[in-house]
Design a protein around this motif. Structure first.
Motif, PDB file in Angstrom:
ATOM      1  N   GLY A  29      -6.632  -1.755   8.289  1.00  0.00           N
ATOM      2  CA  GLY A  29      -6.016  -0.535   8.809  1.00  0.00           C
ATOM      3  C   GLY A  29      -5.637   0.478   7.753  1.00  0.00           C
ATOM      4  N   PHE A  30      -5.663   0.064   6.492  1.00  0.00           N
ATOM      5  CA  PHE A  30      -5.333   0.951   5.383  1.00  0.00           C
ATOM      6  C   PHE A  30      -6.365   0.747   4.284  1.00  0.00           C
ATOM      7  CE2 PHE A  30      -1.367   0.033   7.542  1.00  0.00           C
ATOM      8  CZ  PHE A  30      -0.856   1.302   7.736  1.00  0.00           C
ATOM      9  N   ARG A  40      -4.840   5.866   5.646  1.00  0.00           N
ATOM     10  CA  ARG A  40      -4.668   5.091   6.882  1.00  0.00           C
ATOM     11  C   ARG A  40      -5.916   5.311   7.729  1.00  0.00           C
ATOM     12  NH1 ARG A  40       0.687   5.559  10.308  1.00  0.00           N
ATOM     13  NH2 ARG A  40       0.767   3.348  10.655  1.00  0.00           N
ATOM     14  N   ILE A  53     -10.165   8.848   8.444  1.00  0.00           N
ATOM     15  CA  ILE A  53      -9.070   8.374   7.603  1.00  0.00           C
ATOM     16  C   ILE A  53      -8.114   9.514   7.291  1.00  0.00           C
ATOM     17  CG2 ILE A  53      -8.493   7.276   5.400  1.00  0.00           C
ATOM     18  CD1 ILE A  53     -11.497   6.356   5.384  1.00  0.00           C
ATOM     19  N   ASP A  54      -6.839   9.200   7.347  1.00  0.00           N
ATOM     20  CA  ASP A  54      -5.809  10.125   6.871  1.00  0.00           C
ATOM     21  C   ASP A  54      -5.406   9.676   5.476  1.00  0.00           C
ATOM     22  OD1 ASP A  54      -5.706  11.750   9.117  1.00  0.00           O
ATOM     23  OD2 ASP A  54      -4.029  10.674  10.027  1.00  0.00           O
ATOM     24  N   THR A  56      -3.477  10.377   1.899  1.00  0.00           N
ATOM     25  CA  THR A  56      -2.227  11.048   1.560  1.00  0.00           C
ATOM     26  C   THR A  56      -2.487  12.496   1.187  1.00  0.00           C
ATOM     27  OG1 THR A  56      -1.375   8.946   0.746  1.00  0.00           O
ATOM     28  CG2 THR A  56      -0.172  10.916   0.094  1.00  0.00           C
ATOM     29  N   LYS A  77      -1.495  -4.746   5.610  1.00  0.00           N
ATOM     30  CA  LYS A  77      -0.225  -4.208   6.118  1.00  0.00           C
ATOM     31  C   LYS A  77       0.988  -4.698   5.326  1.00  0.00           C
ATOM     32  CE  LYS A  77      -1.920  -3.444  10.805  1.00  0.00           C
ATOM     33  NZ  LYS A  77      -3.317  -3.482  10.467  1.00  0.00           N
ATOM     34  N   ALA A  82       1.263   0.386   2.455  1.00  0.00           N
ATOM     35  CA  ALA A  82       1.211   0.282   3.914  1.00  0.00           C
ATOM     36  C   ALA A  82       2.618   0.208   4.498  1.00  0.00           C
ATOM     37  CB  ALA A  82       0.394  -0.937   4.334  1.00  0.00           C
ATOM     38  N   ALA A  85       4.046   3.581   4.606  1.00  0.00           N
ATOM     39  CA  ALA A  85       3.446   4.388   5.671  1.00  0.00           C
ATOM     40  C   ALA A  85       3.946   3.968   7.048  1.00  0.00           C
ATOM     41  CB  ALA A  85       1.923   4.284   5.613  1.00  0.00           C
ATOM     42  N   LEU A  86       4.163   2.681   7.240  1.00  0.00           N
ATOM     43  CA  LEU A  86       4.570   2.169   8.550  1.00  0.00           C
ATOM     44  C   LEU A  86       6.066   2.323   8.820  1.00  0.00           C
ATOM     45  CD1 LEU A  86       2.431  -1.097   8.650  1.00  0.00           C
ATOM     46  CD2 LEU A  86       2.112   0.959  10.063  1.00  0.00           C
TER      47      LEU A  86
END
Length: 185
Positions: A29-30, A40, A53-54, A56, A77, A82, A85-86
């Protein structure tokens, strides 16, 4: 996912060697790209053969599946990036209450060894402007911790765990070194 990717292999859109890396990327996922940094994975468009993808520094970026498989490194994750980000707020709370667990997380994200500068850089948005104070609390004598001596290094050399050493990594007193050794650090 594997079946869909195998169909793309059969159609000649990607190589067989791309299947496993693409599965790892989508499951993680990352990802990390050497130029664009942390990202991400937002979606996979198998019809167009694209990974969205996003990053940064580059949000909403679309990449060819083959190029993604070759140039991206999956990030799980449990990696510090990660986690930031989460749940940045949760990580900030953890850093305030459990210094050691955040340092261990940062170290494990760097493969078990990192310089103080690397730790400071990766935690700058978690700790904020109070880095020196936070680090000094972490390194205070008597604090319950057990990092390996080789886990923390600065500019390639091993340092002792002290406030002075984190700011001036080349100096370590003989008395402080003996104290660290006696505590198994």
């Amino acid at each position: 996912m594997r079946d869909e990717l195998e169909k793309l292999v059969a159609a000649g859109k990607i190589q067989k060697s791309h299947v496993d890396p693409l599965i790892q990327l989508t499951e993680a996922g990352f990802c990390h790209h050497r130029s664009w940094g942390f990202g991400r994975i937002v979606s996979v468009d198998l019809a167009l053969g694209r990974l969205n993808i996003d990053f940064t520094t580059k949000a909403g970026h679309s990449m060819d599946l083959a190029f993604s498989a070759e140039s991206l490194k999956p990030i799980g994750k449990d990696h510090i990036l990660a986690r930031k980000a989460l749940d940045l707020d949760g990580l900030k709370r953890e850093a305030a209450l459990h210094h050691l667990s955040v340092v261990k997380l940062a170290l494990s994200s760097f493969g078990g060894a990192a310089t103080v500068d690397q730790i400071q850089n990766i935690l700058k948005d978690v700790i904020g402007s109070d880095w020196k104070k936070w680090w000094c609390v972490f390194t205070r004598p008597g604090m319950s911790r057990q990092p390996s001596r080789s886990m923390l290094s600065s500019h390639g050399s091993s340092i002792g765990v002290s406030c002075t050493a984190s700011i001036t990594p080349s100096f370590r007193s003989e008395e402080h070194t003996s104290e660290l050794q006696s505590r198994g650090l």
